[in-house]
Design a protein around this motif. Structure first.
Motif, PDB file in Angstrom:
ATOM      1  N   PRO A  50       0.813  -1.220   0.000  1.00 29.80           N
ATOM      2  CA  PRO A  50       0.000   0.000   0.000  1.00 29.80           C
ATOM      3  C   PRO A  50       0.845   1.267   0.000  1.00 29.80           C
ATOM      4  O   PRO A  50       1.928   1.317   0.574  1.00 29.80           O
ATOM      5  N   LEU A  51       0.335   2.269  -0.677  1.00 30.11           N
ATOM      6  CA  LEU A  51       0.844   3.641  -0.618  1.00 30.11           C
ATOM      7  C   LEU A  51      -0.350   4.507  -0.243  1.00 30.11           C
ATOM      8  O   LEU A  51      -1.422   4.375  -0.821  1.00 30.11           O
ATOM      9  N   PHE A  52      -0.155   5.382   0.722  1.00 31.69           N
ATOM     10  CA  PHE A  52      -1.241   6.199   1.242  1.00 31.69           C
ATOM     11  C   PHE A  52      -1.086   7.637   0.750  1.00 31.69           C
ATOM     12  O   PHE A  52      -0.042   8.249   0.960  1.00 31.69           O
ATOM     13  N   PHE A  53      -2.114   8.153   0.112  1.00 31.16           N
ATOM     14  CA  PHE A  53      -2.089   9.501  -0.457  1.00 31.16           C
ATOM     15  C   PHE A  53      -3.111  10.380   0.260  1.00 31.16           C
ATOM     16  O   PHE A  53      -4.231   9.937   0.518  1.00 31.16           O
ATOM     17  N   VAL A  54      -2.697  11.606   0.556  1.00 30.41           N
ATOM     18  CA  VAL A  54      -3.607  12.597   1.119  1.00 30.41           C
ATOM     19  C   VAL A  54      -3.403  13.881   0.324  1.00 30.41           C
ATOM     20  O   VAL A  54      -2.318  14.469   0.351  1.00 30.41           O
ATOM     21  N   PHE A  62       2.320  11.781   0.276  1.00 32.65           N
ATOM     22  CA  PHE A  62       2.185  10.333   0.205  1.00 32.65           C
ATOM     23  C   PHE A  62       3.110   9.675   1.215  1.00 32.65           C
ATOM     24  O   PHE A  62       4.163  10.197   1.554  1.00 32.65           O
ATOM     25  N   PHE A  63       2.644   8.539   1.717  1.00 36.81           N
ATOM     26  CA  PHE A  63       3.333   7.811   2.778  1.00 36.81           C
ATOM     27  C   PHE A  63       3.334   6.338   2.421  1.00 36.81           C
ATOM     28  O   PHE A  63       2.366   5.821   1.879  1.00 36.81           O
ATOM     29  N   SER A  64       4.420   5.648   2.769  1.00 42.22           N
ATOM     30  CA  SER A  64       4.449   4.215   2.497  1.00 42.22           C
ATOM     31  C   SER A  64       4.039   3.394   3.717  1.00 42.22           C
ATOM     32  O   SER A  64       3.966   2.180   3.638  1.00 42.22           O
ATOM     33  N   SER A  65       3.722   4.068   4.825  1.00 43.44           N
ATOM     34  CA  SER A  65       3.212   3.345   5.991  1.00 43.44           C
ATOM     35  C   SER A  65       2.369   4.274   6.846  1.00 43.44           C
ATOM     36  O   SER A  65       2.502   5.507   6.767  1.00 43.44           O
ATOM     37  N   LEU A  66       1.553   3.675   7.660  1.00 43.12           N
ATOM     38  CA  LEU A  66       0.738   4.474   8.580  1.00 43.12           C
ATOM     39  C   LEU A  66       1.606   5.065   9.692  1.00 43.12           C
ATOM     40  O   LEU A  66       1.290   6.124  10.221  1.00 43.12           O
ATOM     41  N   ALA A  67       2.711   4.401  10.017  1.00 47.24           N
ATOM     42  CA  ALA A  67       3.647   4.955  11.001  1.00 47.24           C
ATOM     43  C   ALA A  67       4.202   6.290  10.506  1.00 47.24           C
ATOM     44  O   ALA A  67       4.366   7.235  11.290  1.00 47.24           O
ATOM     45  N   GLU A  68       4.453   6.388   9.208  1.00 49.56           N
ATOM     46  CA  GLU A  68       4.942   7.650   8.637  1.00 49.56           C
ATOM     47  C   GLU A  68       3.885   8.738   8.754  1.00 49.56           C
ATOM     48  O   GLU A  68       4.201   9.895   9.043  1.00 49.56           O
ATOM     49  N   MET A  69       2.635   8.374   8.547  1.00 51.59           N
ATOM     50  CA  MET A  69       1.549   9.356   8.704  1.00 51.59           C
ATOM     51  C   MET A  69       1.481   9.853  10.137  1.00 51.59           C
ATOM     52  O   MET A  69       1.295  11.051  10.370  1.00 51.59           O
TER      53      MET A  69
END
Length: 136
Positions: A50-54, A62-69
């Motif tokens: 997963p890649l997370f985009f906001v 964009f973040f490659s983990s929820l920990a980064e968010m």
């Protein structure tokens, strides 16, 4: 405009925050390490990594983990931002401050007024991302 979403990739993709958040935990150099603390996101079977985009007001984070968010929420949520020198010294890696997320953001993202609202939106996105991943 504001929106958030998850994309899945066949291979792991690092975001600007990956190095700063995920510490090598197997005694190898970061670029060779396979074990990290906190752990990187696992592959979602049948989908990929997963890649997370906001997207918030003309900028897409964009973040490659929820920990980064979570770290982004913590850092960007401070009214007075820490210096990138201080943040890179905390990492104690020899990497210069110019590689930290804060030095990679455009100027219009840095004012407190923007960050205050963006961070509130990040929290909403994080909660939805956690729910989505728990269903996978």
């Amino acid at each position: 405009m504001k929106r958030y979403w998850i994309e899945y990739r066949p291979t792991r993709t690092h975001s600007p925050m990956t190095f700063w958040v995920h510490r090598e935990a197997d005694g190898r150099p970061w670029y060779e390490s396979e074990i990290f603390e906190p752990p990187l996101e696992a592959v979602v079977p049948g989908k990929g990594f997963p890649l997370f985009f906001v997207e918030y007001r003309n900028f897409t984070f964009f973040f490659s983990s929820l920990a980064e968010m979570r770290v982004a929420i913590e850092v960007l949520g401070k009214k007075l931002l820490p210096t990138t020198r201080r943040l890179s010294a905390e990492r104690a890696s020899g990497m210069g401050p110019n590689r930290h997320l804060l030095s990679r953001l455009p100027g219009f993202v840095m004012p407190w007024r923007y960050r205050e609202r963006a961070v509130a939106y990040f929290v909403e996105a994080l909660n939805d991302f956690e729910r989505e991943l728990s269903r996978s």
